[in-house]
Motif scaffolding. Structure first.
Motif, PDB file in Angstrom:
ATOM      1  N   MET A   1       0.841  -1.192   0.000  1.00  0.00           N
ATOM      2  CA  MET A   1       0.000   0.000   0.000  1.00  0.00           C
ATOM      3  C   MET A   1       0.876   1.242   0.000  1.00  0.00           C
ATOM      4  N   ASN A   2       0.469   2.267  -0.724  1.00  0.00           N
ATOM      5  CA  ASN A   2       1.193   3.529  -0.767  1.00  0.00           C
ATOM      6  C   ASN A   2       0.657   4.473   0.301  1.00  0.00           C
ATOM      7  N   ILE A   3       1.546   4.932   1.171  1.00  0.00           N
ATOM      8  CA  ILE A   3       1.158   5.796   2.285  1.00  0.00           C
ATOM      9  C   ILE A   3       1.895   7.118   2.186  1.00  0.00           C
ATOM     10  N   ALA A   4       1.164   8.212   2.391  1.00  0.00           N
ATOM     11  CA  ALA A   4       1.772   9.536   2.538  1.00  0.00           C
ATOM     12  C   ALA A   4       1.751   9.906   4.012  1.00  0.00           C
ATOM     13  N   LEU A   5       2.820  10.510   4.489  1.00  0.00           N
ATOM     14  CA  LEU A   5       2.893  10.977   5.875  1.00  0.00           C
ATOM     15  C   LEU A   5       2.790  12.489   5.891  1.00  0.00           C
ATOM     16  N   THR A  35       5.036  22.022   1.998  1.00  0.00           N
ATOM     17  CA  THR A  35       3.598  21.812   1.813  1.00  0.00           C
ATOM     18  C   THR A  35       3.183  21.813   0.340  1.00  0.00           C
ATOM     19  N   ASP A  36       4.051  22.279  -0.561  1.00  0.00           N
ATOM     20  CA  ASP A  36       3.748  22.224  -1.991  1.00  0.00           C
ATOM     21  C   ASP A  36       3.647  20.779  -2.485  1.00  0.00           C
ATOM     22  N   GLU A  37       4.164  19.824  -1.684  1.00  0.00           N
ATOM     23  CA  GLU A  37       4.106  18.414  -2.064  1.00  0.00           C
ATOM     24  C   GLU A  37       2.679  17.864  -2.113  1.00  0.00           C
ATOM     25  N   PHE A  38       1.718  18.589  -1.498  1.00  0.00           N
ATOM     26  CA  PHE A  38       0.319  18.169  -1.609  1.00  0.00           C
ATOM     27  C   PHE A  38      -0.120  18.095  -3.076  1.00  0.00           C
ATOM     28  N   ASP A  39       0.495  18.902  -3.931  1.00  0.00           N
ATOM     29  CA  ASP A  39       0.116  18.952  -5.346  1.00  0.00           C
ATOM     30  C   ASP A  39       0.952  18.025  -6.219  1.00  0.00           C
ATOM     31  N   SER A  40       1.826  17.251  -5.621  1.00  0.00           N
ATOM     32  CA  SER A  40       2.745  16.425  -6.396  1.00  0.00           C
ATOM     33  C   SER A  40       2.084  15.120  -6.843  1.00  0.00           C
ATOM     34  N   PRO A  41       2.530  14.557  -7.959  1.00  0.00           N
ATOM     35  CA  PRO A  41       2.039  13.232  -8.385  1.00  0.00           C
ATOM     36  C   PRO A  41       2.298  12.152  -7.335  1.00  0.00           C
ATOM     37  N   ALA A  42       3.413  12.265  -6.626  1.00  0.00           N
ATOM     38  CA  ALA A  42       3.726  11.260  -5.604  1.00  0.00           C
ATOM     39  C   ALA A  42       2.659  11.238  -4.517  1.00  0.00           C
ATOM     40  N   PHE A  43       2.274  12.435  -4.043  1.00  0.00           N
ATOM     41  CA  PHE A  43       1.237  12.477  -3.005  1.00  0.00           C
ATOM     42  C   PHE A  43      -0.083  11.942  -3.538  1.00  0.00           C
ATOM     43  N   LYS A  44      -0.431  12.317  -4.757  1.00  0.00           N
ATOM     44  CA  LYS A  44      -1.703  11.893  -5.329  1.00  0.00           C
ATOM     45  C   LYS A  44      -1.745  10.399  -5.593  1.00  0.00           C
ATOM     46  N   SER A  45      -0.579   9.743  -5.586  1.00  0.00           N
ATOM     47  CA  SER A  45      -0.534   8.295  -5.789  1.00  0.00           C
ATOM     48  C   SER A  45      -0.802   7.521  -4.497  1.00  0.00           C
ATOM     49  N   ALA A  46      -0.916   8.226  -3.385  1.00  0.00           N
ATOM     50  CA  ALA A  46      -1.085   7.556  -2.090  1.00  0.00           C
ATOM     51  C   ALA A  46      -2.467   6.920  -1.974  1.00  0.00           C
ATOM     52  N   ASP A  47      -2.514   5.733  -1.389  1.00  0.00           N
ATOM     53  CA  ASP A  47      -3.790   5.084  -1.069  1.00  0.00           C
ATOM     54  C   ASP A  47      -4.415   5.713   0.164  1.00  0.00           C
ATOM     55  N   VAL A  48      -3.586   6.288   1.019  1.00  0.00           N
ATOM     56  CA  VAL A  48      -4.060   6.916   2.249  1.00  0.00           C
ATOM     57  C   VAL A  48      -2.961   7.826   2.790  1.00  0.00           C
ATOM     58  N   ALA A 216      -2.308   3.588  14.118  1.00  0.00           N
ATOM     59  CA  ALA A 216      -2.545   4.462  12.968  1.00  0.00           C
ATOM     60  C   ALA A 216      -2.304   3.716  11.662  1.00  0.00           C
ATOM     61  N   VAL A 217      -1.264   2.887  11.612  1.00  0.00           N
ATOM     62  CA  VAL A 217      -0.984   2.112  10.396  1.00  0.00           C
ATOM     63  C   VAL A 217      -2.073   1.064  10.162  1.00  0.00           C
ATOM     64  N   VAL A 218      -2.519   0.412  11.222  1.00  0.00           N
ATOM     65  CA  VAL A 218      -3.610  -0.565  11.092  1.00  0.00           C
ATOM     66  C   VAL A 218      -4.878   0.129  10.601  1.00  0.00           C
ATOM     67  N   ALA A 219      -5.142   1.339  11.103  1.00  0.00           N
ATOM     68  CA  ALA A 219      -6.298   2.099  10.622  1.00  0.00           C
ATOM     69  C   ALA A 219      -6.159   2.424   9.144  1.00  0.00           C
ATOM     70  N   ALA A 220      -4.953   2.776   8.710  1.00  0.00           N
ATOM     71  CA  ALA A 220      -4.716   3.059   7.292  1.00  0.00           C
ATOM     72  C   ALA A 220      -4.987   1.822   6.441  1.00  0.00           C
ATOM     73  N   GLU A 221      -4.571   0.668   6.922  1.00  0.00           N
ATOM     74  CA  GLU A 221      -4.842  -0.577   6.202  1.00  0.00           C
ATOM     75  C   GLU A 221      -6.338  -0.839   6.106  1.00  0.00           C
ATOM     76  N   PHE A 222      -7.060  -0.511   7.160  1.00  0.00           N
ATOM     77  CA  PHE A 222      -8.513  -0.706   7.212  1.00  0.00           C
ATOM     78  C   PHE A 222      -9.240   0.233   6.259  1.00  0.00           C
TER      79      PHE A 222
END
Length: 238
Positions: A1-5, A35-48, A216-222
């Protein structure tokens, strides 16, 4: 799973460690300096996105996640006056948001125990009830979100208490919460019932941040693949 922090303090580092140990990819790490990373393709690829930041930034962080259609697991407290906006986004924009005042499994067991004890103590008016919570000096909100959840559990079940109050009892129907900020304490919460004859108390004492980060990680998986406003009751089903 792809996660953004979102937020890369001590909790962010602990979440990153556990997420990688569980086989997940960290595709973006966003802090105050980027905070400009919110607009990045990498962030948008996150599952959560897992968010542990500060109260002043939290709502804007959630809005930017929603704009990118990235589900959120939110760990920041102290911003709850804006919760209706988040719930509205879940309902009207089909967003996904998971919130818990505390992600520790032990604390969520403690929440259930607290309500059960309060129902019993409702029948014994000779006992007054108060609370104490202790956290590290870096924690910005007081009382903690966990303390507020515990207080609400008491108030729901004890007729002689109708609101919580920080530090003092202005009225006998107030539940006083005493807050202490010292050292690097991960979190201690205690509910105390006292009469002229004795004291009954229950306490949760976190040894480290690991339990919060794992939850928090288990919640992300859920959350992956789900929609709407979610919480620990959905995950744990106590």
């Amino acid at each position: 799973m792809n996660i953004a922090l979102i937020g890369y303090g001590k909790m962010g580092h602990e979440i990153e460690k556990i997420a990688r140990e569980r086989g997940h990819n960290i595709v973006a790490i966003i802090d105050v300096s980027n905070t400009d990373e919110f607009d990045s393709p990498a962030f948008k690829s996150a599952d959560v996105a897992i968010e542990f930041s500060i109260p002043a930034s939290a709502l804007n962080n959630y809005k930017r996640c929603f704009a990118a259609n990235v589900p959120v697991v939110a760990g920041t407290t102290g911003w709850l006056e804006h919760m209706d906006q988040v719930k509205k986004a879940c309902e009207e924009e089909n967003q996904t948001f998971f919130y818990a005042s505390n992600y520790s499994l032990g604390v969520n067991i403690f929440f259930v125990l607290n309500k059960y004890l309060a129902r019993i103590m409702n029948n014994y008016p000779d006992y007054d009830v108060k609370m104490e919570e202790i956290h590290h000096i870096h924690k910005l909100d007081a009382p903690s979100g966990t303390a507020i959840t515990l207080a609400e559990g008491v108030i729901e079940n004890i007729d002689r208490k109708d609101r919580w109050n920080l530090e003092t009892e202005e009225k006998v129907t107030d539940l006083a919460i005493h807050c202490i900020r010292e050292g690097e304490v991960p979190g201690i919460h205690e509910i105390i019932y006292e009469s002229d004859a004795d004291v009954i108390s229950i306490k949760h004492d976190a040894k480290s941040r690991k339990g919060f980060a794992l939850g928090a990680v288990v919640a992300a998986e859920f959350v992956k693949g789900k929609k709407g406003f979610l919480g620990m009751n959905d995950l744990l089903k106590f």
